[in-house]
Design an enzyme around this catalytic site. Structure first.
Site, PDB file in Angstrom:
ATOM      1  N   ASN A 263      45.160  38.951  48.196  1.00 40.09           N
ATOM      2  CA  ASN A 263      44.505  37.670  48.447  1.00 40.09           C
ATOM      3  C   ASN A 263      44.035  37.121  47.096  1.00 40.09           C
ATOM      4  OD1 ASN A 263      42.879  35.548  49.177  1.00 40.09           O
ATOM      5  ND2 ASN A 263      41.353  36.794  50.253  1.00 40.09           N
ATOM      6  N   TRP A 264      44.736  36.109  46.602  1.00 39.52           N
ATOM      7  CA  TRP A 264      44.399  35.566  45.284  1.00 39.52           C
ATOM      8  C   TRP A 264      43.146  34.680  45.334  1.00 39.52           C
ATOM      9  CZ3 TRP A 264      49.266  33.909  41.945  1.00 39.52           C
ATOM     10  CH2 TRP A 264      49.975  35.065  41.602  1.00 39.52           C
ATOM     11  N   LYS A 265      42.688  34.346  46.537  1.00 41.53           N
ATOM     12  CA  LYS A 265      41.521  33.459  46.678  1.00 41.53           C
ATOM     13  C   LYS A 265      41.766  32.183  45.857  1.00 41.53           C
ATOM     14  CE  LYS A 265      38.787  37.513  47.681  1.00 41.53           C
ATOM     15  NZ  LYS A 265      37.493  38.184  47.695  1.00 41.53           N
TER      16      LYS A 265
ATOM     17  N   HIS B 233      38.350  35.103  57.000  1.00 41.69           N
ATOM     18  CA  HIS B 233      37.804  35.798  55.826  1.00 41.69           C
ATOM     19  C   HIS B 233      36.305  35.498  55.714  1.00 41.69           C
ATOM     20  CE1 HIS B 233      37.064  37.126  51.754  1.00 41.69           C
ATOM     21  NE2 HIS B 233      38.189  37.805  51.835  1.00 41.69           N
TER      22      HIS B 233
ATOM     23  N   GLU C 172      34.477  34.913  53.276  1.00 43.14           N
ATOM     24  CA  GLU C 172      34.128  33.794  52.381  1.00 43.14           C
ATOM     25  C   GLU C 172      34.266  32.461  53.104  1.00 43.14           C
ATOM     26  OE1 GLU C 172      36.684  34.977  49.157  1.00 43.14           O
ATOM     27  OE2 GLU C 172      35.375  36.699  48.796  1.00 43.14           O
TER      28      GLU C 172
ATOM     29  N   GLU D 267      36.827  44.254  56.301  1.00 38.89           N
ATOM     30  CA  GLU D 267      36.328  43.961  54.957  1.00 38.89           C
ATOM     31  C   GLU D 267      34.798  43.857  54.989  1.00 38.89           C
ATOM     32  OE1 GLU D 267      39.519  42.022  52.268  1.00 38.89           O
ATOM     33  OE2 GLU D 267      38.419  40.431  53.294  1.00 38.89           O
TER      34      GLU D 267
ATOM     35  N   GLY E 225      34.320  42.276  46.047  1.00 39.02           N
ATOM     36  CA  GLY E 225      34.031  41.844  44.680  1.00 39.02           C
ATOM     37  C   GLY E 225      32.852  42.543  44.039  1.00 39.02           C
TER      38      GLY E 225
ATOM     39  N   SER F 208      36.957  45.738  47.209  1.00 44.18           N
ATOM     40  CA  SER F 208      36.968  46.539  45.980  1.00 44.18           C
ATOM     41  C   SER F 208      38.020  47.641  45.986  1.00 44.18           C
ATOM     42  CB  SER F 208      35.569  47.110  45.694  1.00 44.18           C
ATOM     43  OG  SER F 208      34.657  46.047  45.443  1.00 44.18           O
TER      44      SER F 208
ATOM     45  N   GLY G 195      40.634  40.921  43.820  1.00 46.63           N
ATOM     46  CA  GLY G 195      40.754  40.866  42.369  1.00 46.63           C
ATOM     47  C   GLY G 195      41.938  41.632  41.789  1.00 46.63           C
TER      48      GLY G 195
HETATM   49  P1  13P Z   1      38.101  42.331  46.204  1.00 46.57           P
HETATM   50  O1  13P Z   1      39.293  43.263  46.272  1.00 46.57           O
HETATM   51  O2  13P Z   1      38.102  41.485  44.969  1.00 46.57           O
HETATM   52  O3  13P Z   1      36.825  43.060  46.452  1.00 46.57           O
HETATM   53  O4  13P Z   1      38.285  41.292  47.421  1.00 46.57           O
HETATM   54  C1  13P Z   1      38.523  41.758  48.702  1.00 46.57           C
HETATM   55  C2  13P Z   1      38.855  40.621  49.580  1.00 46.57           C
HETATM   56  O5  13P Z   1      38.005  39.828  49.921  1.00 46.57           O
HETATM   57  C3  13P Z   1      40.256  40.466  50.001  1.00 46.57           C
HETATM   58  O6  13P Z   1      40.385  39.529  51.012  1.00 46.57           O
END
Ligand code: 13P
Length: 249
Positions: free
Chosen positions: A9-11, A93, A95, A163, A169, A208, A230
């Protein structure tokens, strides 16, 4: 046997120059032993699809609107994502739940839309740090699953991603026992909600996941892959996570 799935997931990261990372991955994994999906920002989906064309890595999206089309300025429908080359879409998600106040009912509608467009939906669930501290993690994810999973969900069109919000993160992860406990709870809930699909439906862990912990996490019972933030932005790091999944496939 559930095939492992590694999803990136590149966000909200990535301009055109970052497609070079997808190209490197495509060259390194022309035919991966596990399933691999990269979910870039919507602006890069069709260009990434072209970069990955003919290879074994798929492209996905990070969100969709619940409607097929209409007066929704700035939004993107599931059919549009499929048209751009996406085969998967992340829904729910944390976020988006936080930034856009997405409710379980909206997420359920998005999942329905994703299936309607022929996309595989990756449904994200997870407790906050306060909910974990209160001992409510299993109740929270069970409620989120019950609220969003359609009765007709199938193993081939639905993936669940656990998650924990506090692990995203942050560099912190639950212990293997904590992950196993939540995944076991989710598997049992699937057996109740979609009995004939429960054994085949993949349960990913996200939060993470890095090259250093991927092998340990992917080996946990009922962990069928990872949703990586990430570490999916860099081909070297993401390759190491794919390799850890391949070793278990
Ligand atoms: P990280 O791997 O950066 O913690 O992000 C996880 C995430 O939210 C994937 O959707």
């Amino acid at each position: 046997m559930r095939r492992k799935l590694i999803a990136g997931n590149w966000k909200m990261h990535g301009l055109a120059d970052r497609l070079a990372e997808a190209e490197k991955l495509s060259e390194a994994y022309p035919d991966p032993a596990c399933e691999v999906v990269l979910c870039p920002p919507a602006t890069l989906i069709s260009r990434m699809w072209e970069v990955l064309l003919g290879g074994g890595i798929r492209v996905g999206a990070q969100d969709c609107h619940p409607a097929e089309a209409g007066a929704h300025t700035g939004d993107i429908s599931a059919a549009m994502l499929a048209d751009a080359g996406a085969s998967h879409v992340i829904v729910g998600h944390s976020e988006r739940r936080a930034d856009h106040h997405e409710t379980d009912a909206l997420i359920a509608a998005k999942l329905h839309a994703a299936h309607g467009a022929g996309l595989v939906a990756i449904l994200c669930l997870g407790e906050t740090g306060a909910e974990r501290d209160a001992g409510a993690a299993r109740d929270v994810v069970t409620r989120q699953l019950e609220a969003a999973l359609p009765a007709g969900a199938r193993a081939k069109d639905t993936v669940i991603a656990y998650e924990p919000v506090w692990a995203i993160g942050s560099g912190r992860t639950p212990t293997p026992a904590q992950i196993a406990e939540v995944h076991g709870t989710l598997r049992a809930a699937l057996q109740r909600l979609v009995p004939d699909q429960a054994d085949g439906m993949r349960l990913l862990y996200g939060g993470s996941v890095k090259p250093a912990n991927a092998a340990e996490i992917l080996a946990i019972t009922d962990v069928d892959g990872a949703l990586v933030g990430g570490a999916s932005l860099d081909a070297v790091d993401f390759s190491a996570i794919i390799a850890a999944a391949e070793a278990l496939s």
